[in-house]
Design a protein around this motif. Structure first.
Motif, mmCIF file in Angstrom:
data_model
loop_
_atom_site.group_PDB
_atom_site.id
_atom_site.type_symbol
_atom_site.label_atom_id
_atom_site.label_comp_id
_atom_site.label_asym_id
_atom_site.label_seq_id
_atom_site.Cartn_x
_atom_site.Cartn_y
_atom_site.Cartn_z
ATOM 1 N N GLN B 209 65.480 -14.594 3.049
ATOM 2 C CA GLN B 209 65.437 -15.672 4.051
ATOM 3 C C GLN B 209 64.344 -15.461 5.114
ATOM 4 O O GLN B 209 63.952 -16.421 5.780
ATOM 5 N N ASP B 212 58.122 -16.262 4.415
ATOM 6 C CA ASP B 212 57.503 -17.595 4.476
ATOM 7 C C ASP B 212 57.348 -18.150 3.064
ATOM 8 O O ASP B 212 57.566 -19.327 2.830
ATOM 9 N N ASN B 227 58.964 -21.516 -1.514
ATOM 10 C CA ASN B 227 58.919 -21.484 -0.053
ATOM 11 C C ASN B 227 60.230 -21.042 0.577
ATOM 12 O O ASN B 227 60.253 -20.727 1.775
ATOM 13 N N SER B 228 61.325 -21.078 -0.202
ATOM 14 C CA SER B 228 62.595 -20.636 0.382
ATOM 15 C C SER B 228 63.472 -20.026 -0.703
ATOM 16 O O SER B 228 63.306 -20.333 -1.897
#
Lengths: 379, 232
Positions: B209, B212, B227-228
């Motif tokens: 988490q 980036d 991205n996550s």
């Protein structure tokens, strides 16, 4: 890093110190023994030339000459004076009936040239008294000392006025002298030439050496050559006779090989202990050296670290080893232990320990050169 | 702004000639300056090899790798060592603090290697240690610290000379969840200051988490970049 790891640091210092101690001590004992073989020449500094039978191999290898040889030597051009010297073994009978072989030195009756270097008591000139002898200090306190009433009783040192029996001849102690210890460590008894030849068992020839002084301005080597040419005798300067004696012992006895092995083993022990400890130190710290390399430490920085650490160990270890050896030297002074440490021995020891640390360092540097910084991310 | 890291068709193999084992099979990667980029994937997929090449401590076989516009191939060993010393900080799973040096001395190493005088290096190191919450442990040996505290020292050491890139190998794997989270918070708040770039190799899903972007590796390739964590 190494200093932080006290165990390995002290193990390496111990290794170098042990090596240094063994090399220094064994070499010093070896040199001490060798110097004892020429102790008598040390104690007889006055003559320029020692003249003897050409077959003599070392200073204790007596090959007696005819007394007339003395007159021949005196007649050689360039000889200022020449005196006879007797050197031989004669048995002394002690008060308790036991015998002790003595090294009897018979000095020229007129001049007493070749007498003991240092008198502890009495005078050399007292050798002109009837039946007189001078005994060396160590023998007076030890081998020739008067035994007590029982074997366990302490001995009484010989003193001026005491009597000795030399080959059934009466001898009176008129002095105690301090002499350089000799290889055989027999008591040394000084007397006159005529008395010594009277004490000695009958032989046709009794002249052991002729001690000669060279006239001022004359070349020693040239006079020695003349003596050899005109009399057939060998003539050596004191350094030449010392060299002849030491070479004989080096060549014909097991002393050099025995001490050489001890010194060699000392060196190998040092290489093994220091090399193994430093190898394990480098191996243990390879990860940290890799981290330093990854973080930007160039090889020369790592080299400097390693060299400083090994040479610090080398300096401390050799200092401790030589210190202990020197302490032994001080403690054993005037004892039976032949220990003589000329300046060359510490130099050789430092060179040997430097070689050990250098070998260890080169090996370590080789590992560092080959070290990949990528080691830092490996498990 | 130029990207911090640009790798193009990067390959690397291990082993003897004729029996080479490929570790990287044509990596194309771009990491932006100021980004916290994570590399994830199974063991043996080439993550560690890739950050070693990026950090300039391992030579690749083919392709190019440019760090802050400098081509690593164009540098000799000496230049690369100097480049690492000035521009790269390292954080390891096992902390790798030198056990015989205090926290301040450990933290001073990159400064001293960069020629900073010892007194100034020690002062800057103490300040850095205070920033990572170790103001009371300035003269403590690593063996007297907990795992989390040791990792804080390692982070202080990685940051103290103000490098532009920090590479981390499993920085939280040896730590419990709470300590791991504290370390990652520290990374986010301290390490990313001033546009610094972080590349973290990890297996630890608890910290995804904080990234980036996350690059997923498998069998020597980056198979995707997300991205996550929810996209994994």
């Amino acid at each position: 890093m190494l200093i932080g790891n006290k165990g390995k640091f002290f193990a390496m210092i111990f290794g170098v110190a042990l090596t240094s101690l063994i090399i220094t001590q064994q070499s010093s004992i070896f040199v001490g023994l060798m110097s004892r073989t020429v102790g008598f020449i040390f104690d007889t500094p006055l003559p320029d030339l020692w003249v003897m039978d050409p077959k003599v191999q070392f200073v204790d290898d007596i090959k007696p000459m005819q007394d007339t040889k003395l007159l021949q030597v005196r007649g050689v051009q360039g000889v200022e004076w020449a005196v006879p010297l007797y050197k031989g073994s004669i048995r002394a009978r002690l008060a308790n009936g036991t015998f002790q072989t003595c090294n009897v030195i018979g000095l020229d009756d007129a001049t007493l040239v070749g007498g003991p270097p240092t008198m502890v008591s009495g005078r050399v000139a007292d050798l002109r008294l009837a039946d007189s002898v001078i005994v060396d200090e160590a023998a007076a306190q030890g081998k020739l000392a008067k035994p007590g009433p029982t074997p366990q009783s302490p001995k009484t040192p010989l003193k001026i006025g005491d009597l000795l029996e030399l080959n059934d001849n009466r001898a009176v102690v008129v002095g105690i002298a301090r002499t350089t210890r000799t290889f055989q460590s027999q008591p040394i008894v000084y007397t006159t030439y005529s008395r010594a030849t009277r004490f000695a068992p009958r032989e046709r020839k009794l002249l052991s050496f002729i001690l000669a002084k060279v006239k001022p301005g004359e070349d020693f080597t040239e006079v020695a050559r003349r003596i050899n040419g005109q009399t057939g005798l060998a003539a050596y300067t004191a350094p030449q006779l010392k060299g002849l004696t030491i070479r004989y012992f080096m060549k014909n006895t097991g002393i050099p090989i025995n001490f050489g092995i001890a010194v060699g083993l000392g060196f190998l022990v040092g290489v093994a202990i220091v090399g193994q400890t430093f190898y394990s130190f480098i191996t243990d710290n390879m990860r940290y050296l890799g981290i330093l390399k990854a973080m930007g430490a160039k090889n020369n920085v790592l080299f400097t670290m390693i060299i400083l650490q090994t040479f610090l160990v080398g300096a401390l270890g050799s200092g401790i080893g030589m210190g202990i050896a020197s302490l032994t030297s001080i403690i054993s002074k005037n004892s039976e232990l032949a220990f003589y440490m000329p300046w060359q021995i510490p130099v050789v020891t430092v060179l040997a320990t430097t070689l050990i640390t250098l070998l260890t360092t080169i090996f370590s540097l080789w590992k560092v050169i080959r070290l990949e910084p990528g080691i830092v991310f490996r498990g | 702004m130029d990207p911090a890291i640009v790798c193009t068709n990067l390959t690397k193999s291990y082993g003897p000639k004729g029996n080479l084992t490929p570790a990287l099979r044509g990596i194309d990667l771009e990491v932006k300056a100021g980004e916290l980029f994570m590399l994830v994937g199974p063991s043996g997929c080439g993550k560690t090899t890739l950050i070693s090449v990026i950090a300039g401590i391992l030579n690749h076989d083919e392709g190019t790798c440019r760090i802050f516009s400098r081509d690593l191939d164009a540098m000799d060993d000496g230049d690369r060592t100097e480049f690492r010393g000035k521009n790269v900080g390292f954080v390891f799973q096992a902390y790798n603090l030198i056990p015989t040096l205090t926290t301040t001395e450990n933290t001073s190493i990159p400064l001293i290697l960069n020629g900073v005088p010892r007194a100034e290096a020690n002062e800057r190191s103490r300040e850095m240690l205070r920033q990572v919450g170790l103001g009371s442990k300035l003269d403590t040996l690593p063996t007297e610290l907990s795992g989390g505290q040791q990792q804080r020292v390692a982070i202080a050491r990685a940051l103290v000379h103000n490098p532009r890139l920090i590479v981390c190998d499993e920085p939280t794997s040896a730590l419990d969840h709470t300590t791991g989270s504290e370390i990652m918070e520290l990374f986010r708040h301290e390490a990313l200051k001033g546009g610094r770039t972080l590349v973290i190799v990890t297996h630890d899903a608890r910290i995804f988490q904080y990234a980036d972007r996350i690059g997923v590796m498998d069998d020597g390739r980056i198979t995707r970049i997300v991205n996550s964590p929810s996209e994994l």
